[in-house]
Design an enzyme around this catalytic site. Structure first.
Site, PDB file in Angstrom:
ATOM      1  N   ASP A 206     -13.976  31.321 -52.713  1.00 59.67           N
ATOM      2  CA  ASP A 206     -14.494  30.551 -50.840  1.00 59.67           C
ATOM      3  C   ASP A 206     -13.403  31.891 -50.043  1.00 59.67           C
ATOM      4  O   ASP A 206     -12.145  31.115 -49.968  1.00 59.67           O
ATOM      5  CB  ASP A 206     -14.258  29.323 -51.070  1.00 59.67           C
ATOM      6  N   HIS A 207     -14.471  32.635 -49.008  1.00 54.49           N
ATOM      7  CA  HIS A 207     -13.261  33.943 -48.106  1.00 54.49           C
ATOM      8  C   HIS A 207     -12.580  33.046 -47.536  1.00 54.49           C
ATOM      9  O   HIS A 207     -11.872  33.222 -47.424  1.00 54.49           O
ATOM     10  CB  HIS A 207     -14.688  34.169 -47.862  1.00 54.49           C
ATOM     11  N   HIS A 269     -16.108  25.087 -47.461  1.00 55.32           N
ATOM     12  CA  HIS A 269     -15.224  25.366 -46.206  1.00 55.32           C
ATOM     13  C   HIS A 269     -14.264  23.938 -46.213  1.00 55.32           C
ATOM     14  O   HIS A 269     -12.984  23.138 -45.741  1.00 55.32           O
ATOM     15  CB  HIS A 269     -15.393  25.855 -45.684  1.00 55.32           C
TER      16      HIS A 269
END
Ligand SMILES: NC(=O)c1ccc[n+]([C@@H]2O[C@H](COP(=O)([O-])OP(=O)(O)OC[C@H]3O[C@@H](n4cnc5c(N)ncnc54)[C@H](OP(=O)(O)O)[C@@H]3O)[C@@H](O)[C@H]2O)c1
Length: 520
Positions: A206-207, A269
């Site tokens: 998950d960047h 996020h």
């Protein structure tokens, strides 16, 4: 109080003096990375430019290979051209010819369908030819799944049956989000993975977790002794997390229609940000210690029934409007979106974490597309002092507020109240702030999220990657919201104009509690 230039210079000097620490030595074994979907959008925009930068900055070992796999027929030379063009288009710096010559020699291409065993025979032969052994005798192979999720099952199965995960191959697998569509499909994907890989070989990327400011939440909380004693229900009134995007859905209509805002942003996020802000101190800075604490947060989040969801969540979809003086169309008028689509592009909701530290503290989360500006911020709202000693005409509602800015400005600011000079007894709002851009020494390199995450995977560090139980626990929080929204009629969409902060109901969510969103 806007920080004076000289304070910034002082901060930099202090950083240089006390942080004269040799950058961590990165020792990476020779590796081969096989990118399934090596010609797709993600590969072109992010992965290949990042790998080029890592090579340029001399972070990669001398011996490495990158093999793109996709269905279109191409030679290695064609692939090198595709990669070169992608780097020129998407890289943060201009391409350096000498470095490119070196990098491009490490690039290879295999064409074939993901569900065809011949593709994997070709991969096997290529690995025999080009993969180099590490000192310990293994061949380090990283499989990067840059493919739509439907391709994961056949690829994982073929990697196993074609024996590409065993023997001298020490394999790791990087998987892009989305990790399932709900808890059941995430658990099924995890089951499939666990048939072939151990959990310590799986890197769910998950960047967001690769952003320096996101990682800094843990450092800020646990390296500074002054905040942790205040970090609980006794001193904190509530916490807000906002992930606002000014962009619409761009060219992702197909993906977005299936996902919607909750799957796209909240489930991953926002849950990660919430966990980092609220987790207990880990017993060490190792991947599983940190991931254990995050899972505990998700497990203690209050489960939401239908009545709760109807009262404390808000959905929205953007209409036409104006952002940065540009007129924008409504969601329903975006390309490839049907005119009666009820896909939500905005979420707001109130959450609780029912544990000792956070009992009774509300967490307000909001995110949406086509909002007024792009900003991701966490705001910690401290309680009022027990007595209001000073002027009741004072305009500051919450003198003590800590703002953790994630993007676009990576900064931390503490909002305080001081005496307004003069004869009266009035409070005046001031800020103490730190900015990553302005206050760090100029030579500090700010890695992009994918740089950090790819290097971590090459090193075998899973700290910033989601673990199987964490993924399933996050879905358990989110599933009831998606189900309820799917099974009840949507409000009259569109219900907010592009360029605003979202539907009015989202404001009411806080007003009912005597609070308001932190305004920018
Ligand atoms: N794009 C982004 O910025 C982004 C950001 C975050 C996450 N993601 C995730 O990353 C994943 C990949 O997304 P993407 O946007 O890069 O997808 P994409 O542009 O559609 O790329 C798909 C890739 O798979 C190949 N391919 C498709 N079908 C194939 C088949 N049957 N056999 C062999 N190769 C096949 C395509 O090459 P051919 O055309 O040659 O078949 C292409 O290289 C998705 O899970 C997405 O959700 C993407």
């Amino acid at each position: 109080m806007v920080q004076k230039k000289s304070d910034s210079t002082l901060n930099k000097k202090r950083g240089e003096k006390y942080c004269d620490i040799t950058p961590e030595k990165i020792d990476i074994d020779p590796f081969t990375m096989i990118i399934f979907g090596g010609s797709g959008d993600l590969s072109k925009r992010k992965l290949l430019p990042t790998l080029y930068h890592l090579c340029h900055d001399q972070n990669l070992p001398d011996e490495f290979s990158i093999i793109g796999v996709a269905s279109t027929d191409r030679s290695d030379e064609d692939y090198r051209k595709l990669v070169g063009d992608a780097i020129k288009e998407f890289s943060r710096d201009n391409i350096n010819n000498e470095c490119w010559e070196n990098f491009s020699r490490h690039l290879f291409y295999i064409s074939g369908s993901f569900d065809d065993a011949h593709t994997y025979e070709k991969i096997s032969r290529k690995l025999e030819q080009i993969s180099k052994s590490a000192k310990k005798g293994t061949r380090e192979i990283i499989y990067y799944m840059a493919v739509p999720p439907g391709f994961l099952p056949p690829i994982i199965e073929k990697l196993s049956t074609c024996k590409l995960c065993q023997g001298t191959f020490n394999t790791r697998l990087i998987i892009e989000k989305p990790f399932g569509r709900d808890r059941a499909s995430a658990a099924e994907l995890n089951r499939l993975l666990s048939n072939v890989f151990d959990e310590n070989q799986v890197y769910r990327i998950d960047h967001y977790l690769g952003k320096e400011t996101v990682q800094n939440i843990i450092f800020f909380r646990f390296a500074n002794s002054i905040f942790e004693p205040l970090w609980n229900r006794r001193y904190i009134d509530h916490i807000q997390i906002s992930v606002a995007e000014s962009l619409g859905i761009e060219n992702r209509a197909k993906f977005y229609e299936k996902a919607g805002v909750v799957r796209d942003i909240v489930q991953n996020h926002m849950m990660q940000l919430l966990a980092l802000v609220t987790m207990e101190p880990p017993i060490g800075f190792e991947a599983d210690y940190i991931r254990d604490e995050k899972v505990k947060v998700f497990r203690t989040m209050r489960s939401m029934d239908d009545e709760y969801i109807d009262r404390y969540t808000v959905r929205g979809q953007y209409g036409a409007g104006t952002i940065n003086s540009q007129k924008t169309v409504s969601y329903r008028n975006e390309k490839n979106i049907t005119p009666d689509s009820n896909t939500p592009t905005y979420f707001a909701g109130k959450f609780y974490i029912d544990n000792w530290r956070w009992a009774g503290v509300p967490f307000y989360l909001r995110t949406g597309k086509r909002l007024k500006k792009r900003i991701t911020e966490i705001t910690i709202h401290f309680k009022q002092p027990p007595l209001r000693l000073f002027s009741s005409t004072c305009e500051i509602r919450e003198p003590n507020l800590l703002v953790l800015g994630v993007q676009p400005h990576e900064e931390i600011s503490l909002h305080l109240g001081v005496k307004r000079p003069g004869v009266g007894n009035q409070l005046h709002p001031v800020n103490m702030s730190f900015s990553y851009e302005k206050d760090l020494p100029d030579n500090v390199h700010f890695p992009l999220p994918y740089e950090r995450l790819l290097l971590d995977c090459m090193k075998g560090d899973q700290t910033l990657f989601a673990r199987q139980d964490g993924i399933e626990a996050m879905w358990s929080v989110i599933d009831p919201i998606i189900n309820r929204w799917d099974n009840t009629p949507a409000p009259e969409f569109p219900n907010y104009n592009a360029g605003t902060w979202g539907p009015e109901e989202a404001n009411n969510l806080l007003i009912k509690d005597g609070r308001q969103w932190w305004l920018w």
